[in-house]
Design a protein around this motif. Structure first.
Motif, PDB file in Angstrom:
ATOM      1  N   LEU A 103       0.803  -1.218   0.000  1.00  0.00           N
ATOM      2  CA  LEU A 103       0.000   0.000   0.000  1.00  0.00           C
ATOM      3  C   LEU A 103       0.835   1.267   0.000  1.00  0.00           C
ATOM      4  CD1 LEU A 103      -2.711  -1.096   2.610  1.00  0.00           C
ATOM      5  CD2 LEU A 103      -2.888  -1.104   0.119  1.00  0.00           C
ATOM      6  N   SER A 104       2.151   1.135   0.069  1.00  0.00           N
ATOM      7  CA  SER A 104       3.004   2.320   0.146  1.00  0.00           C
ATOM      8  C   SER A 104       4.325   2.057  -0.560  1.00  0.00           C
ATOM      9  CB  SER A 104       3.255   2.688   1.614  1.00  0.00           C
ATOM     10  OG  SER A 104       4.269   3.659   1.737  1.00  0.00           O
ATOM     11  N   ARG A 105       4.755   3.003  -1.369  1.00  0.00           N
ATOM     12  CA  ARG A 105       6.065   2.889  -2.023  1.00  0.00           C
ATOM     13  C   ARG A 105       7.198   2.937  -0.997  1.00  0.00           C
ATOM     14  NH1 ARG A 105       5.850   0.650  -6.962  1.00  0.00           N
ATOM     15  NH2 ARG A 105       4.180   1.598  -8.201  1.00  0.00           N
ATOM     16  N   ARG A 106       7.061   3.774   0.009  1.00  0.00           N
ATOM     17  CA  ARG A 106       8.077   3.822   1.058  1.00  0.00           C
ATOM     18  C   ARG A 106       8.114   2.506   1.821  1.00  0.00           C
ATOM     19  NH1 ARG A 106       7.198   9.881   3.720  1.00  0.00           N
ATOM     20  NH2 ARG A 106       7.778  11.073   1.838  1.00  0.00           N
ATOM     21  N   GLY A 107       6.942   1.968   2.097  1.00  0.00           N
ATOM     22  CA  GLY A 107       6.903   0.679   2.769  1.00  0.00           C
ATOM     23  C   GLY A 107       7.569  -0.415   1.951  1.00  0.00           C
ATOM     24  N   GLU A 108       7.394  -0.368   0.637  1.00  0.00           N
ATOM     25  CA  GLU A 108       8.044  -1.358  -0.225  1.00  0.00           C
ATOM     26  C   GLU A 108       9.560  -1.228  -0.158  1.00  0.00           C
ATOM     27  OE1 GLU A 108       8.183  -2.706  -4.935  1.00  0.00           O
ATOM     28  OE2 GLU A 108       6.987  -0.981  -4.300  1.00  0.00           O
ATOM     29  N   LEU A 109      10.052  -0.001  -0.157  1.00  0.00           N
ATOM     30  CA  LEU A 109      11.494   0.206  -0.090  1.00  0.00           C
ATOM     31  C   LEU A 109      12.078  -0.322   1.213  1.00  0.00           C
ATOM     32  CD1 LEU A 109      11.749   3.828  -1.570  1.00  0.00           C
ATOM     33  CD2 LEU A 109      12.357   1.674  -2.689  1.00  0.00           C
ATOM     34  N   VAL A 110      11.319  -0.212   2.299  1.00  0.00           N
ATOM     35  CA  VAL A 110      11.812  -0.641   3.610  1.00  0.00           C
ATOM     36  C   VAL A 110      11.671  -2.147   3.799  1.00  0.00           C
ATOM     37  CG1 VAL A 110      11.448  -0.441   6.105  1.00  0.00           C
ATOM     38  CG2 VAL A 110      11.356   1.606   4.654  1.00  0.00           C
ATOM     39  N   VAL A 111      10.554  -2.724   3.342  1.00  0.00           N
ATOM     40  CA  VAL A 111      10.201  -4.101   3.683  1.00  0.00           C
ATOM     41  C   VAL A 111      10.636  -5.113   2.635  1.00  0.00           C
ATOM     42  CG1 VAL A 111       8.238  -5.657   4.099  1.00  0.00           C
ATOM     43  CG2 VAL A 111       8.265  -3.376   5.128  1.00  0.00           C
ATOM     44  N   ASP A 112      10.462  -4.788   1.352  1.00  0.00           N
ATOM     45  CA  ASP A 112      10.562  -5.819   0.318  1.00  0.00           C
ATOM     46  C   ASP A 112      11.971  -6.401   0.188  1.00  0.00           C
ATOM     47  OD1 ASP A 112       9.097  -7.227  -1.872  1.00  0.00           O
ATOM     48  OD2 ASP A 112      10.676  -6.320  -3.075  1.00  0.00           O
ATOM     49  N   SER A 113      12.984  -5.564   0.194  1.00  0.00           N
ATOM     50  CA  SER A 113      14.357  -6.082   0.012  1.00  0.00           C
ATOM     51  C   SER A 113      14.772  -7.051   1.116  1.00  0.00           C
ATOM     52  CB  SER A 113      15.344  -4.915  -0.075  1.00  0.00           C
ATOM     53  OG  SER A 113      15.106  -4.155  -1.244  1.00  0.00           O
ATOM     54  N   PRO A 114      14.580  -6.709   2.410  1.00  0.00           N
ATOM     55  CA  PRO A 114      14.912  -7.699   3.448  1.00  0.00           C
ATOM     56  C   PRO A 114      14.105  -8.988   3.328  1.00  0.00           C
ATOM     57  CG  PRO A 114      14.660  -5.522   4.413  1.00  0.00           C
ATOM     58  CD  PRO A 114      14.197  -5.411   3.004  1.00  0.00           C
ATOM     59  N   MET A 115      12.830  -8.888   2.952  1.00  0.00           N
ATOM     60  CA  MET A 115      12.019 -10.094   2.815  1.00  0.00           C
ATOM     61  C   MET A 115      12.520 -10.974   1.669  1.00  0.00           C
ATOM     62  SD  MET A 115       9.754 -10.241   5.172  1.00  0.00           S
ATOM     63  CE  MET A 115       8.589 -11.436   4.536  1.00  0.00           C
ATOM     64  N   GLN A 116      12.916 -10.369   0.573  1.00  0.00           N
ATOM     65  CA  GLN A 116      13.435 -11.147  -0.555  1.00  0.00           C
ATOM     66  C   GLN A 116      14.760 -11.814  -0.197  1.00  0.00           C
ATOM     67  OE1 GLN A 116      11.645 -11.772  -3.112  1.00  0.00           O
ATOM     68  NE2 GLN A 116      10.044 -10.264  -2.746  1.00  0.00           N
ATOM     69  N   MET A 117      15.548 -11.165   0.625  1.00  0.00           N
ATOM     70  CA  MET A 117      16.810 -11.771   1.060  1.00  0.00           C
ATOM     71  C   MET A 117      16.574 -12.925   2.024  1.00  0.00           C
ATOM     72  SD  MET A 117      19.029  -8.283   1.665  1.00  0.00           S
ATOM     73  CE  MET A 117      20.386  -9.166   2.417  1.00  0.00           C
ATOM     74  N   LEU A 118      15.663 -12.723   2.977  1.00  0.00           N
ATOM     75  CA  LEU A 118      15.420 -13.749   3.993  1.00  0.00           C
ATOM     76  C   LEU A 118      14.794 -15.007   3.403  1.00  0.00           C
ATOM     77  CD1 LEU A 118      14.110 -11.603   6.986  1.00  0.00           C
ATOM     78  CD2 LEU A 118      16.259 -12.887   6.881  1.00  0.00           C
ATOM     79  N   ARG A 119      13.930 -14.844   2.406  1.00  0.00           N
ATOM     80  CA  ARG A 119      13.223 -16.011   1.883  1.00  0.00           C
ATOM     81  C   ARG A 119      14.130 -16.948   1.092  1.00  0.00           C
ATOM     82  NH1 ARG A 119      11.329 -16.334  -3.362  1.00  0.00           N
ATOM     83  NH2 ARG A 119      11.856 -14.575  -4.737  1.00  0.00           N
ATOM     84  N   THR A 120      15.319 -16.464   0.706  1.00  0.00           N
ATOM     85  CA  THR A 120      16.250 -17.320  -0.021  1.00  0.00           C
ATOM     86  C   THR A 120      17.149 -18.137   0.906  1.00  0.00           C
ATOM     87  OG1 THR A 120      17.877 -15.523  -0.171  1.00  0.00           O
ATOM     88  CG2 THR A 120      16.296 -15.715  -1.972  1.00  0.00           C
TER      89      THR A 120
END
Length: 273
Positions: A103-120
């Motif tokens: 729901l937020s571009r800022r939220g994506e910048l903060v959340v998405d990268s760490p989540m993509q790293m952790l899921r691997t």
């Protein structure tokens, strides 16, 4: 054509259809029954040693003993508590993070990268770290299941939010809906199908994670039964535990389908049976 003849013809067609349905159902059951029979014969004649695979009759006898003694029910309740506790935490965290990022571009910048790293990260590689952090009790078991179930919820719900039809949001804006009303009445209902897909994946991962976590100093649970049976070469108990995993997985998936049918009944494209 006279009405009695029409009724008789309809009844005859109905009987033929029922007979064909029963015949096809019997044909589908024939191959599994023949496989069980061959399995039983091979075990009885010594072609299939018990240490390789127990006979179906022996598995059935062991299952009855474990049910009658209450041993199986106790271990099953322990495993269900672990799986559902971890799943509830994972679904909650995954939903919250997906909403923040979707729901937020800022939220994506903060959340998405760490989540993509952790899921691997490999699931088993995190086990030693969780043991150091939380010890060998119930906490690391539930935490590992929660971690594994967070990612499918996050990925599918985030994708569902971002793939929403822009025309729906434009129509909501023209109707005068505020930002919060658009999220409640348009975005979240539109992302529900993706959420249920993630929920089904999360249920499967919770069962897979259960097999791993119940090897961490566990003294109860279905995974503990598997490990104990392995040490004593009890293939009958191992097969019973595998059957429980598969049956419960199917039952939970069916439950999610029922919830999905009720939650998405408003969709005109949703298939009703």
């Amino acid at each position: 054509m006279p009405a009695p003849l029409v009724a008789a013809s309809f009844a005859r067609c109905t009987r033929i259809a029922h007979w064909r349905g029963w015949r096809e159902g019997g044909a589908r059951l024939l191959s599994p029954l023949l496989l069980l029979l061959a399995w039983e014969v091979a075990a009885r004649t010594g072609l299939l040693p018990p240490r390789v695979l127990a006979a179906p009759s022996a598995i059935g006898g062991t299952l009855w003993q474990m049910l009658a003694s209450g041993e199986l029910g106790g271990h099953l309740l322990v495993s269900l508590r672990r799986a559902l506790s971890g799943l509830a935490i994972g679904v909650g965290c995954g939903t919250l993070l997906a909403l923040l990022a979707g729901l937020s571009r800022r939220g994506e910048l903060v959340v998405d990268s760490p989540m993509q790293m952790l899921r691997t990260l490999p699931f088993l590689a995190i086990v030693p770290l969780f043991i150091l952090w939380f010890g060998v009790g119930e906490t690391p078991k539930i935490a590992l299941i929660a971690l594994g179930t967070t990612f499918p919820i996050y990925l599918t719900l985030f994708s569902g939010i971002r793939s929403l039809d822009p025309k729906l949001l434009e129509a909501a804006h023209l109707l005068g809906l505020s930002r919060g009303e658009q999220i409640i009445h348009v975005v979240l209902p539109g992302a529900l199908p993706a959420f249920f897909v993630g929920l089904r994946y999360a249920f499967g991962i919770s069962w897979l994670g259960l097999v791993v976590v119940e090897q961490i100093n566990a003294n109860a649970g279905i995974g503990y039964l598997v490990n104990d049976a392995r040490d004593f070469m009890r293939t009958d108990v191992i097969v019973i535990c595998l059957l429980i995993y598969s049956v419960l997985g199917l039952a939970i998936d069916s439950l999610v389908r029922v919830l999905e049918r009720f939650a998405l009944a408003w969709r005109p494209t949703f298939i009703r049976t």
